[in-house]
Each structure stands twice: as structure tokens, then as C-alpha cells.
Write an enzyme that holds these catalytic residues in place. Structure first.
Site, mmCIF file in Angstrom:
data_model
loop_
_atom_site.group_PDB
_atom_site.id
_atom_site.type_symbol
_atom_site.label_atom_id
_atom_site.label_comp_id
_atom_site.label_asym_id
_atom_site.label_seq_id
_atom_site.Cartn_x
_atom_site.Cartn_y
_atom_site.Cartn_z
ATOM 1 N N LYS A 130 0.833 -1.208 0.000
ATOM 2 C CA LYS A 130 0.000 0.000 0.000
ATOM 3 C C LYS A 130 0.868 1.259 0.000
ATOM 4 O O LYS A 130 0.555 2.233 -0.695
ATOM 5 C CB LYS A 130 -0.950 -0.014 1.209
ATOM 6 C CG LYS A 130 -2.072 -1.042 1.063
ATOM 7 C CD LYS A 130 -2.805 -1.337 2.380
ATOM 8 C CE LYS A 130 -3.788 -2.502 2.174
ATOM 9 N NZ LYS A 130 -4.390 -2.978 3.446
ATOM 10 N N GLN A 165 -4.119 -1.641 9.754
ATOM 11 C CA GLN A 165 -4.017 -2.974 9.155
ATOM 12 C C GLN A 165 -4.545 -4.006 10.139
ATOM 13 O O GLN A 165 -4.160 -4.007 11.299
ATOM 14 C CB GLN A 165 -2.539 -3.258 8.795
ATOM 15 C CG GLN A 165 -2.315 -4.590 8.101
ATOM 16 C CD GLN A 165 -2.939 -4.629 6.701
ATOM 17 O OE1 GLN A 165 -2.861 -3.655 5.951
ATOM 18 N NE2 GLN A 165 -3.578 -5.733 6.365
ATOM 19 N N ASP A 206 -10.535 3.633 4.674
ATOM 20 C CA ASP A 206 -10.655 2.187 4.510
ATOM 21 C C ASP A 206 -12.095 1.724 4.778
ATOM 22 O O ASP A 206 -12.425 0.555 4.555
ATOM 23 C CB ASP A 206 -9.674 1.500 5.473
ATOM 24 C CG ASP A 206 -9.329 0.070 5.075
ATOM 25 O OD1 ASP A 206 -9.414 -0.248 3.871
ATOM 26 O OD2 ASP A 206 -8.974 -0.719 5.961
#
Lengths: 286, 286
Positions: A55, A99, A122
Site C-alpha cells: 500500500k 491494518q 478504509d
């Protein structure tokens, strides 16, 4: 028999990322603001380390700075929440990616909720789930958002169509169903407790497989002419759909890899730049 | 043909309210805390005035104080948000009910989000929708929560069953589908854009009609032996289901009135006392 047309997520994602990079460069040239994604990783799980690095690389290529916060595996919920609140309050950070998994001893939900909704690129907060569900403006979960983009790109009509989502995870199955419902599809959620999954899936004009079980769905489960979206991610680049048999029945199908996968990061980058644009506009208005 | 058994919401609601009143009295005797529901009404819409008065009367009978805040129809979003934030911060208030509609010039969503989740006994916030959707602890929307209680009361098995929800409102259709999904039903959302509604509904072991269209569903739409929940509320005490024909096909059915209706206020009262108990426990722990 005619084979399904492939839905090329790699090509669409590339175009989205190119467009995102242009917007990032334009924003920086015009305002001096460089879009910034904060990535937060708890522990050193090798797969998570790889995902985060991937990413970050994509960010860099798109003109997005990334700020990485690496926390030890022993990080407590309170410490993680504190870090995420700081990033939420930091005006130089525009998007925040936590994450996951974050470890069993951490309250993942408390951590997600410490992310400011306007930085939730996200799409993991309660607020983002609700705005997706109610068709309101807000950030989408990246994979569900990417799936909708793919459907739109290939001109798939959604209103009035039967959509069946197999899987009901918080990050994938539930939100993709809500996005399809907001677009006027008639949506059915199937899952591990569904009886006669095959019959339920055969009703679908649009199938989204999002359950993480290799080749769970086969050609015989697909209504001829249906659109098949395989969001599965299993070992050995195997999706949740048996591609070889499904491709003979579907009208459109996503390959694995190269279908849904690339859309996830593209959506993340795009939403990060959108967040930066909004923040810059807020500064200009203040 | 055998007629369906009626699901008696009046009787179940009465038992819930009696139990709630006992809990309220016990809490007050033990801690001195009197459960308090704040009701907020914008303007003087006659139906809304009646609803609020009815809720206040029921509160009083259950040992719950109600504090009524009547705001003029001209109240702005900012003023309403301010009032709701004050009530959210007031330790003597345990539950907050914003009577809707609030008027077209008010941002209803901003108002709902000003209600602290721990006082959202009407289940209208994003946080409550998400906790319902993810099967997490929290308050439920009152009508959907009441429907699940009715299903449980009559021993209706949900896991693996096909449930069809007709309607997708934020306060009724969407959350009841999510609650059914969290209980392992295979859930389909139908709505005004659904093609061949009748065929979709005939798949259902459990039908929830929540759309507000008089007698939209008829006996021929009901699978023999299905459980029929009519959450419709139309003029003249007419539900969304044509009772006379559906009762000949269903195994269980809610009458209108006396089915789902009474469960809504019962759930509101019960959640208000739950909020007061939690607040009192928080005080004791502090």
C-alpha cells in the site's frame, strides 16, 4: 457455449490510480497539500507487513505520502486507540488505515471507532457502514466500493435485479449487500448457515462471492447469463468461485487474480485523495 | 384449511412492561435512581403530539419519569443538536427519544447523531444500526427489536430459514433484516423496485412486511406454513398484509392492531430501564 466476458479489474484500477495521481498532483500544485495516508500496523505478521508495504508503494507512485506507525505486538487497546486519536487530530494526516488483524488481545472495534469518519478511507467505522447502508455521502469499504465500480464500468444494471451476496463479514459481505441495496437491487445475504446455497445462488442475476472458501460456487450454481463477482482470496490465487465451470455460464465474471483484488487498493488511494481535497477545502474556507 | 395461530403482541408487550416496571422499581429502591426518558418534539404535528403523550403515559405507569422538551417548529438543526447534546450530557437523563419527523428544514441525521449511543433507547444512531448489524451489544431500533422478541416468544427458529423483509427504511426494514441475519437467517430485502415481489415473498419461511402500503401482500404471496409479521401501519388500522387471505396460508401471523404495534413502546421502555441500570452501575463503579 459462449464464455463470459472477463471483468478486468487490473485495467480499471490502473485508470483509477492514474486519475487519482493527477488529482493528487493538482491538489499539491494548487494548495501545497500533499495527501497523506497513515498506516498503522500492530506486530509483525509477515502477511500484514507485506500488505502495508504494498500500500505504501502504491501511495508513493500516486503522489500520496504515507506515514507508517509500527507498534509492538504487545500494544494495548488503550495505546492503539490513543495513537489513532492522535492521527485523527493531526491536520497533516488525511487518511488512516489500521491494518488488521490487530491481535486477539486488542479490541479491534474500539480501535476502528477511534478513527475520525472523515479520515476513514478504509471504510471500517460504524459511521462509514451506516452511510453506506443508508445511501449517504461518506467513505466506502474499499473492496465493496471497488466491486460497485467494476459493475458500473461494465454497464451492469442493478435496479430491480436479484443480487445474492455469499458471506456476511463486516468489511465485505455486509457492506457490499448494502451498497447493492442502495442501488435498488433486491439483495439476499447467504452464509454458512444457509440451507441449499446452490438454489439461492441460482436465483441471482448478480452473484458476489465473499466468503473465503476455495471454489465454493461452481458453474451449476450460476444462473445462465448472471454476472459473477469473485471477491474470494484463498491460498494459491484461488477464488470462491470455480472459474472454469462458472465462465461457461456467466455473462460477465471477474478473474482471480486481476478482478476484484486490484480495485481495493485503487479505492483506498482514491478515497485518500478525496479526504485530502476535502481537508484542503476546509482549510481554505476557514 | 387450518388458520394461522395469532401472535399476540398485546399480551407479550404487557408482560415486558410489567417486568420493566418491576426492574425500574427495584432500581429506584436500591439506588434512588428513577429511570428518565427525555422526549424531544419539534413543532406541533398532531400525530406526533399524540405519540409523545402516549409514550409519556406508558413511561409513568412503568415507573419511568419523562422529561419533555417541546421546541418550536422553527428550531434550527444547530439548536436541536445543542438540545440533544445537553440531554446526552445530563446524568439525570437515561434515554432520549427524538420524535420524528422533525421538519424538512432540519438535518434529521445530524440530530440523531447528537444522541449519545448509551442513551439511544430508540435505536436511531449510526452506532446502534452498526451494533445491530454486527451482532454487537447495544440498543436496537424499537420495532425491529420488538419483532425479534415476538418471533422468539412463539419459538420461531431463525437459523438457516429464508426470511424476506419487504421494505428498507432506516428505522425498520434495514435493521430488522440485519437482526435476522445476525440470528443466522438467510435474508432477502425486497422493496419498491423489486421485480416479481410475489415470487420473492413466496420463498420466505418468515415474511416481515414493513413498507406502509395497505394490503400489499395477499394470501397467494405467502408460502403455506410461513410466519407472517405485519409491521405495516396504514390508515384505518390496516396492515401491509391482507389478513383475511394470509391467515389461511400462514402458520403464525401478527394481527393489526395488536401484533407488532404494542411491542415498539414495550421495547422503548425496557431499553430506557436498561440504560438507567447501566448508568447507575457506572455511578456505583466510579
Amino acid at each position: 457455449m459462449t464464455q463470459a466476458r472477463l471483468m478486468d479489474g487490473t485495467a480499471l484500477a490502473r485508470r483509477i490510480v492514474e486519475d487519482t495521481a493527477r488529482r493528487a498532483a493538482e491538489l499539491t500544485a494548487r494548495t501545497g497539500v500533499v495527501p497523506c495516508l497513515a498506516t498503522v500496523l500492530v506486530g509483525e505478521d509477515p502477511a500484514s507487513v507485506t500488505y502495508v508495504r504494498m500500500k505504501q508503494n502504491r501511495c508513493r507512485k500516486a503522489g500520496i505520502t504515507s506515514r507508517h506507525v509500527a507498534l509492538p505486538a504487545s500494544t494495548s487497546t488503550a495505546e492503539l486507540v490513543g495513537t489513532l486519536r492522535e492521527l485523527s487530530a493531526d491536520p497533516t494526516v488525511h487518511g488512516i488505515l489500521l491494518q488488521h488483524p490487530v491481535g486477539d488481545h486488542v479490541d479491534e472495534r474500539a480501535a476502528f471507532e477511534a478513527i475520525a469518519p472523515e479520515k476513514d478511507v478504509d471504510g471500517v467505522t460504524f459511521a462509514s457502514f451506516a452511510t453506506m447502508s443508508f445511501g449517504l455521502p461518506g467513505f466506502v469499504s474499499c473492496t465493496p466500493g471497488g466491486i460497485l465500480r467494476l459493475l458500473d464500468e461494465y454497464g451492469v444494471e442493478l435496479a430491480g435485479k436479484r443480487a445474492v451476496v455469499v458471506g456476511r463479514s463486516a468489511i465485505l459481505g455486509k457492506p457490499v449487500g448494502m451498497l447493492l441495496l442502495a442501488r435498488d437491487a433486491t439483495v439476499t445475504y447467504c452464509h454458512s448457515r444457509t440451507r441449499d446455497l446452490s438454489a439461492a445462488v441460482r436465483e441471482a442475476d448478480i452473484v458476489v462471492a465473499a466468503v473465503g472458501r476455495p471454489r465454493l460456487l461452481r458453474g451449476q450454481d450460476i444462473k445462465p447469463g448472471a454476472v459473477v463477482i469473485d471477491a474470494g482470496y484463498n491460498a494459491g490465487n484461488v477464488g470462491d468461485v470455480d472459474f472454469d465451470s462458472a465462465v461457461e455460464r456467466a455473462s460477465l465474471i471477474t478473474p482471480v487474480p486481476g478482478g476484484v483484488g486490484p480495485m481495493t487498493i485503487a479505492t483506498l488511494l482514491e478515497q485518500t485523495v478525496t479526504a485530502a481535497e476535502a481537508a484542503a477545502q476546509g482549510l481554505a474556507a476557514a
